[in-house]
Enzyme design. Structure first.
Site, PDB file in Angstrom:
ATOM      1  N   ASN A   1     -40.057 -12.807 -37.201  1.00  0.00           N
ATOM      2  CA  ASN A   1     -40.927 -12.105 -36.469  1.00  0.00           C
ATOM      3  C   ASN A   1     -40.547 -11.754 -34.918  1.00  0.00           C
ATOM      4  O   ASN A   1     -39.683 -11.038 -34.471  1.00  0.00           O
ATOM      5  CB  ASN A   1     -42.493 -12.533 -36.487  1.00  0.00           C
ATOM      6  CG  ASN A   1     -43.453 -11.562 -36.082  1.00  0.00           C
ATOM      7  OD1 ASN A   1     -43.001 -10.446 -35.934  1.00  0.00           O
ATOM      8  ND2 ASN A   1     -44.648 -12.242 -35.890  1.00  0.00           N
ATOM      9  N   CYS A   2     -41.262 -12.596 -33.967  1.00  0.00           N
ATOM     10  CA  CYS A   2     -41.151 -12.491 -32.511  1.00  0.00           C
ATOM     11  C   CYS A   2     -40.484 -13.850 -31.845  1.00  0.00           C
ATOM     12  O   CYS A   2     -40.523 -14.539 -32.554  1.00  0.00           O
ATOM     13  CB  CYS A   2     -42.254 -12.108 -31.886  1.00  0.00           C
ATOM     14  SG  CYS A   2     -43.749 -13.305 -32.407  1.00  0.00           S
TER      15      CYS A   2
ATOM     16  N   CYS B   1     -46.698  -9.158 -27.685  1.00  0.00           N
ATOM     17  CA  CYS B   1     -47.767  -9.026 -27.272  1.00  0.00           C
ATOM     18  C   CYS B   1     -48.629  -9.882 -26.945  1.00  0.00           C
ATOM     19  O   CYS B   1     -49.434 -10.059 -25.632  1.00  0.00           O
ATOM     20  CB  CYS B   1     -48.470  -7.814 -28.297  1.00  0.00           C
ATOM     21  SG  CYS B   1     -50.411  -7.843 -28.307  1.00  0.00           S
TER      22      CYS B   1
ATOM     23  N   ASN C   1     -41.345 -16.970 -33.880  1.00  0.00           N
ATOM     24  CA  ASN C   1     -42.558 -16.808 -34.885  1.00  0.00           C
ATOM     25  C   ASN C   1     -41.941 -16.506 -36.254  1.00  0.00           C
ATOM     26  O   ASN C   1     -41.232 -15.374 -36.253  1.00  0.00           O
ATOM     27  CB  ASN C   1     -43.644 -16.072 -34.502  1.00  0.00           C
ATOM     28  CG  ASN C   1     -44.934 -15.892 -35.375  1.00  0.00           C
ATOM     29  OD1 ASN C   1     -44.802 -15.030 -36.336  1.00  0.00           O
ATOM     30  ND2 ASN C   1     -45.805 -16.717 -35.516  1.00  0.00           N
TER      31      ASN C   1
ATOM     32  N   GLY D   1     -52.097  -4.066 -28.033  1.00  0.00           N
ATOM     33  CA  GLY D   1     -51.617  -5.145 -26.748  1.00  0.00           C
ATOM     34  C   GLY D   1     -50.462  -4.606 -26.174  1.00  0.00           C
ATOM     35  O   GLY D   1     -50.244  -4.815 -24.889  1.00  0.00           O
TER      36      GLY D   1
END
Length: 716
Positions: free
Chosen positions: A178-179, A389, A411, A687
């Protein structure tokens, strides 16, 4: 329903799981069928439910058997039209379930230009080829994942709307993460490789920012979430020093001795501004492989040295200046300014002047958001910007060095729990509510574990920039066939998302519960309970499970739409067409920023995996002191605060402020101009900032239901 309480038959679910037979579900189904035809008959519902239960034999039952029993009872009743409604509803649900897993149907929606597909992401231009290609691939990936990859009970829970398995267009079809917080310091100091190019450590700030832009583009193409550069001013300061030293060397040859430092600093200041302007333009003109500008965040503000200060000022001055001939507001990168007592918070602090520039920038361009150093350190254990975000990392000590590490961590994905649905199903029964929470959390746990294990099936060659060349901190050895070291030992996070605390409390306490301490404690108990599950799972597995205030995006609409179809109009819950983002205050109520901060301040300590607070203001360009008052008030109360203020601009008549929502988007309130080429409309979306005038947003955002724009800005 007490006459049914002794039933203990097991039911085989569609996904193969078994569950205790619950007559209350039959009662709710019959009641819903009646209501769909405008009939409210509690006596009939109870009697019909009892008859259905009595007709079912003991032992194990399956769903089709139960449904047929309900249909037979309704057909023999005085309400045959209700039987038809029930049969049609079950048929539609079965068709919808099959369609969700049908690749041909999924791609067909894209080819038909279904708005819920082509406009789902506000920063993806669905008219360009590479985005269309990504959307096509995503349609296939979603359907295939639901039918062939996800555990059947997880897929079923996602399709029904009990949970939401985020980013199905990327993971699990591919083992993508993910991020992340990109490890820019090590990549710039040690060098890295992109494609066939081996890149050495830069020898100027201009080259350093050019390298950062290329790193961001490649990282964004190798994962599906946001990425961040933490402490940008401090990371780039050594390269600005190189520029300064070069200019001093020139000055020693060409400039009088008493003017040399002034000359070198002036030249370096220009280099810094040019470098930051180039970075701004490069990020906004980049396209990742999935057809969108990378969702990137730059954190800065805590450096106190001369070069750090100049970099901070340049970042803000470039943003204030705008993009292009018309000086449009830059959508990316998201700017996050660190506030710290003793550094820049108060007039006596050495960097207070830069705080004033940050305030000006925020009133004109909505960024930067601010992070309160002391409050964030209290919540997370140390300071860092979010990964994109709002996804935060906890403090983590590298066992090999004993040092705290943030850069390079990431993540592994989010699965969100539909809390309002559980509250609706509980029908005012708290014991039932908590029982359902426990059942759904078991499914959510399985979903997250599947997501994590799928990520661990990647090999370093899948994403060299992440696993071999330093973006995720570690560098896999040559020939390594595993990436598990990047995630285990609690190095990576996996997120338990949630939505709709407002609606959940409304089901039990009514729509104006915010001032009722008992009601608020109930909502806090929800996030405390989620956090308790996260702690249990962390003790059991080598991953850092965290509770995450989901940036709900299209989920504000999806969950509510599904629940409205299932339960009808529930006042102040499903009848609004959207659910409230995470723990936020009901956006329909008018309160002061101070009241909102106070109300929301108690939640993040149980939602450490991700959170943000917004306050909505009128136009503030001539009143930065008002915004500063809120920043200062928030400093010891909340860790992460965003500004939501009207910054729309019309280039036809010169209007600056807030555009009026229309059926097609937004228009200048003075001259009516709604041409995207001659106006700049910028709104908060999940965000980040988004430009709804250029890329219409749906799913509970803007344009499709334009009258809700102010509510949904705050929601997202």
């Amino acid at each position: 329903m007490s006459l049914l309480s002794g039933v203990s038959t097991l039911v085989v679910k569609r996904d193969g799981r078994t569950a205790k037979f619950d007559p209350a579900k039959i009662y709710r189904a019959i009641s819903a069928a009646l209501l769909s035809r405008g009939i409210e008959d509690h006596d009939f519902t109870a009697a019909a439910t009892a008859d259905v239960v009595a007709s079912l034999s003991g032992g194990e039952l399956d769903i089709p058997t139960i449904q047929k029993a309900v249909e037979d009872r309704l057909m023999k009743s005085e309400y045959p039209e209700v039987a038809r409604a029930y049969i049609e509803y079950r048929h539609d649900r079965d068709v919808e379930r099959e369609r969700a897993m049908d690749v041909q149907y999924s791609v067909g929606r894209l080819l038909r230009r279904d708005k819920t597909v082509v406009n789902e992401n506000a920063n993806k231009d669905a008219t360009v080829f590479n985005t269309q290609r990504d959307l096509t691939a995503g349609s296939v990936a979603k359907a295939y994942a639901l039918k062939e990859l996800l555990p059947s009970h997880v897929a079923n829970a996602h399709i029904k709307g009990d949970i939401h398995f985020h980013d199905l267009d990327y993971n699990p079809f591919q083992p993508m993460t993910n991020c992340c917080l990109i490890d820019i310091p090590s990549m710039l100091s040690e060098g890295f490789q992109i494609g066939n190019a081996r890149v050495e450590s830069p020898r100027s700030i201009n080259t350093a920012t050019a390298q950062i832009a290329q790193i961001i583009a490649n990282v964004a193409s190798s994962q599906y979430g946001g990425c961040s550069v933490d402490r940008t001013d401090e990371v780039l300061a050594p390269f600005a020093r190189i520029n300064y030293d070069k200019h001093m060397a020139d000055a020693e040859v060409w400039v009088a001795e008493d003017k040399r430092e002034e000359y070198a600093m002036a030249k370096t200041r220009k280099d810094i501004y040019d470098a930051m302007q180039s970075l701004e333009y490069e990020i906004n003109t980049l396209y990742s492989s999935n057809g969108q500008t990378p969702f990137v965040t730059l954190g800065f503000g805590l450096g106190e040295g001369v070069f750090e200060r100049e970099i901070q000022k340049a970042i803000l001055a470039v943003r204030i200046g705008g993009i292009g001939k018309d000086r449009h507001t830059a959508i990316f990168p998201k700017l996050v300014f660190g506030l710290r007592r003793g550094v820049n918070l108060e007039p006596s602090d050495p960097n207070y002047d830069i705080k004033q520039l940050a305030l000006e920038c925020s009133t004109k361009r909505m960024y930067p958001d601010v992070i309160s150093y002391d409050k964030l350190t209290d919540i997370e254990g140390d300071y860092k910007v979010p990964m994109g975000c709002r996804s935060f990392l906890p403090k983590w000590i590298d066992p090999t060095t004993g040092e705290a590490v943030n850069a390079g961590r990431n993540n592994l994905g989010v699965v969100t729990l539909n809390i309002p649905r559980i509250a609706i199903e509980a029908r005012g029964d708290k014991a039932k509510f908590w029982k359902l929470v426990g059942e759904r959390m078991e499914i959510l746990k399985d979903a997250l574990l599947f997501r994590i294990r799928r990520c661990e099936e990647a090999v370093p060659e899948n994403a060299p920039i992440l696993y071999k060349h330093g973006a995720l901190g570690l560098r896999a050895e040559e020939g390594a066939d595993s990436v598990k070291e990047f995630f285990r030992g609690h190095r990576a996070t996996a997120s338990i998302g949630y939505i709709g605390l407002y609606e959940a409390a409304t089901c039990f306490y009514g729509p104006d519960w915010e001032t009722d301490r008992e009601a608020k404690e109930f909502t806090l108990d929800i996030v405390r309970t989620l956090n308790h599950y996260a702690e249990e799972w962390r003790a059991e597995y080598p991953y850092w499970f965290s509770v995450y205030a989901t940036p709900s995006e299209s989920l504000t609409d999806r969950f509510c739409r599904l629940d409205r179809e299932k339960f009808g109009d529930v006042p102040d819950v499903t009848d609004k067409d959207y659910y409230t983002n995470s723990y936020h205050y009901d956006v329909r109520k008018k309160i002061t920023p101070f009241e909102k901060i106070d109300f929301e301040s108690e939640y993040p300590q149980y939602s450490k995996g991700g959170f943000i607070h917004y306050c909505e203001y009128p136009k503030l360009t001539h009143n930065t002191k008002a915004l500063e008052t809120v920043w200062d008030y928030a400093y010891d109360r909340v860790a992460y605060l965003g500004t939501n203020t009207p910054i729309d601009r019309c280039y036809e008549c010169g209007f600056e402020g807030e555009f009026s929502p229309t059926a097609e988007g937004f228009a200048c309130p003075d001259c009516g101009n709604d041409d995207p080429k001659t106006c700049d409309v910028v709104k908060r979306t999940c965000g980040y900032l988004g430009n709804p005038q250029r890329r219409p947003m749906v799913h509970g955002r803007h344009t499709e239901i334009a009258s809700r724009v102010k509510h949904m800005d705050e929601q997202e």
